[in-house]
Design an enzyme around this catalytic site. Sequence first.
Site, mmCIF file in Angstrom:
data_model
loop_
_atom_site.group_PDB
_atom_site.id
_atom_site.type_symbol
_atom_site.label_atom_id
_atom_site.label_comp_id
_atom_site.label_asym_id
_atom_site.label_seq_id
_atom_site.Cartn_x
_atom_site.Cartn_y
_atom_site.Cartn_z
ATOM 1 N N ASN A 35 -1.885 16.791 -0.483
ATOM 2 C CA ASN A 35 -2.812 15.701 -0.146
ATOM 3 C C ASN A 35 -3.164 15.775 1.343
ATOM 4 O OD1 ASN A 35 -3.604 13.067 0.888
ATOM 5 N ND2 ASN A 35 -3.172 12.283 -1.150
ATOM 6 N N HIS A 68 -4.384 12.479 5.396
ATOM 7 C CA HIS A 68 -3.999 12.131 6.771
ATOM 8 C C HIS A 68 -4.672 12.997 7.834
ATOM 9 C CE1 HIS A 68 -1.596 8.953 5.485
ATOM 10 N NE2 HIS A 68 -0.578 9.654 5.016
ATOM 11 N N ARG A 74 -10.625 8.884 16.110
ATOM 12 C CA ARG A 74 -11.595 9.078 17.192
ATOM 13 C C ARG A 74 -13.038 8.993 16.695
ATOM 14 N NH1 ARG A 74 -9.697 11.375 22.209
ATOM 15 N NH2 ARG A 74 -7.885 10.090 22.558
ATOM 16 N N HIS A 90 -8.003 11.337 -1.571
ATOM 17 C CA HIS A 90 -8.244 10.000 -2.119
ATOM 18 C C HIS A 90 -9.494 9.402 -1.472
ATOM 19 C CE1 HIS A 90 -6.291 5.778 -3.053
ATOM 20 N NE2 HIS A 90 -7.545 5.870 -3.470
ATOM 21 N N ARG A 115 -11.088 6.379 -0.897
ATOM 22 C CA ARG A 115 -10.832 4.939 -1.019
ATOM 23 C C ARG A 115 -12.149 4.175 -0.939
ATOM 24 N NH1 ARG A 115 -5.136 3.708 -0.336
ATOM 25 N NH2 ARG A 115 -5.811 1.554 -0.505
ATOM 26 N N ARG A 119 -11.609 4.697 4.392
ATOM 27 C CA ARG A 119 -10.864 4.642 5.658
ATOM 28 C C ARG A 119 -10.460 6.023 6.171
ATOM 29 N NH1 ARG A 119 -5.087 2.177 3.688
ATOM 30 N NH2 ARG A 119 -6.420 0.536 2.871
ATOM 31 N N HIS A 120 -10.395 7.015 5.273
ATOM 32 C CA HIS A 120 -10.121 8.382 5.754
ATOM 33 C C HIS A 120 -11.097 9.394 5.153
ATOM 34 C CE1 HIS A 120 -7.653 8.107 2.176
ATOM 35 N NE2 HIS A 120 -6.621 7.547 2.759
ATOM 36 N N GLU A 170 -8.214 11.587 -6.077
ATOM 37 C CA GLU A 170 -7.563 10.308 -6.380
ATOM 38 C C GLU A 170 -8.613 9.232 -6.241
ATOM 39 O OE1 GLU A 170 -4.230 9.311 -3.995
ATOM 40 O OE2 GLU A 170 -3.217 11.174 -4.464
ATOM 41 N N THR A 191 -0.860 2.261 1.670
ATOM 42 C CA THR A 191 -0.962 3.413 0.780
ATOM 43 C C THR A 191 -0.905 2.881 -0.653
ATOM 44 O OG1 THR A 191 0.052 5.532 0.185
ATOM 45 C CG2 THR A 191 1.552 3.799 0.891
ATOM 46 N N THR A 192 -1.027 3.776 -1.658
ATOM 47 C CA THR A 192 -1.023 3.313 -3.050
ATOM 48 C C THR A 192 0.369 2.756 -3.363
ATOM 49 O OG1 THR A 192 -2.453 5.188 -3.435
ATOM 50 C CG2 THR A 192 -1.718 3.985 -5.371
ATOM 51 N N GLU A 246 0.674 11.001 -13.852
ATOM 52 C CA GLU A 246 1.470 11.276 -12.651
ATOM 53 C C GLU A 246 2.433 10.114 -12.479
ATOM 54 O OE1 GLU A 246 -0.634 12.443 -9.070
ATOM 55 O OE2 GLU A 246 1.025 11.746 -7.814
ATOM 56 N N HIS A 293 4.436 10.747 -4.584
ATOM 57 C CA HIS A 293 4.458 9.608 -3.661
ATOM 58 C C HIS A 293 5.816 9.497 -2.973
ATOM 59 C CE1 HIS A 293 3.331 5.947 -1.672
ATOM 60 N NE2 HIS A 293 2.097 6.186 -2.065
ATOM 61 N N GLY A 294 5.765 9.655 -1.667
ATOM 62 C CA GLY A 294 6.972 9.499 -0.854
ATOM 63 C C GLY A 294 7.929 10.677 -0.922
ATOM 64 N N GLY A 343 1.759 14.528 0.306
ATOM 65 C CA GLY A 343 0.853 14.484 1.451
ATOM 66 C C GLY A 343 1.550 14.200 2.761
ATOM 67 N N HIS A 344 1.990 12.953 2.921
ATOM 68 C CA HIS A 344 2.485 12.471 4.205
ATOM 69 C C HIS A 344 3.540 13.389 4.822
ATOM 70 C CE1 HIS A 344 4.529 9.721 7.013
ATOM 71 N NE2 HIS A 344 3.317 9.228 7.167
#
Length: 237
Positions: A6, A9, A17, A42, A44, A48-49, A69, A99-100, A150, A190-191, A212-213
């Site tokens: 993912n 980020h 920026r 994702h 959203r 936002r990203h 996603e 996050t989700t 998932e 996730h996580g 991802g993260h």
Amino acid sequence: MRLGVNIDHIATLREARGGLDPEPAFAAIIAEAGGADSIVAHLREDRRHIKDEDLFILKKVLKVGLNLEMSIAPEIIKVALKIKPEQATLVPERRAELTTEGGLDVLLNFARIKEVIKRLAGSGIDVSLFIDPDIRQIIAAKKAGARMIELHTGSYANAKNKAQESKFLIELKAAAKFAKGQDLSVFAGHGLNYCNVFDVARIKEIEELNIGHAIIARALFAGLGQAVKEMKDLIKQ
Ligand code: PXP
């Protein structure tokens, strides 16, 4: 077991920026070269990203599949039908969340989810449902026409102690086994990070992990020394 990476980020950092750097598609190409079996992004509702344009670029440059996603909002479905990612993962979405935060409630939104699966699948997109490791949700996913799910590993990943972690791992294993028995393809995510991935990767029913993260955070530390060195060299010159 496949790994979906993912890259949200990377776009989060770009948006800090509001410019063009870092470009998510570059990150996706590097992830692909590193062995990613798919790229996850994702879109959203608040953008936002990841932005719509990022997805068009990703779809063009990627050799591996794009896993989009997405929520079940009509506006997002329209974008997905234009982009036609190889895979779509339906997730719940709340604007205020970081996050989700939980799985999709398939029981509560059954009719709408069934209709969305039909529309996306009808245009050649493989649809996965991001759900909690809960037998009732798995049964509902199957009834709604999903062929893949998932499992949300957030509870396992956020466990406060070893006893809790073992309990959530047992739940995850049972859910994966049950879903496989229902002829569903089973993914998880996730996580997940460099410490907690082992036990999940051992669950043989799970075919794909989406992470991802932890990977983007690790990339910063793996690359920071080199980045500083390059800047120092330029300044010296
Ligand atoms: N799978 C799904 C469905 C997600 O929503 C996310 C977060 O965007 C992930 C996997 C990856 O989670 P993490 O960034 O914590 O690895």
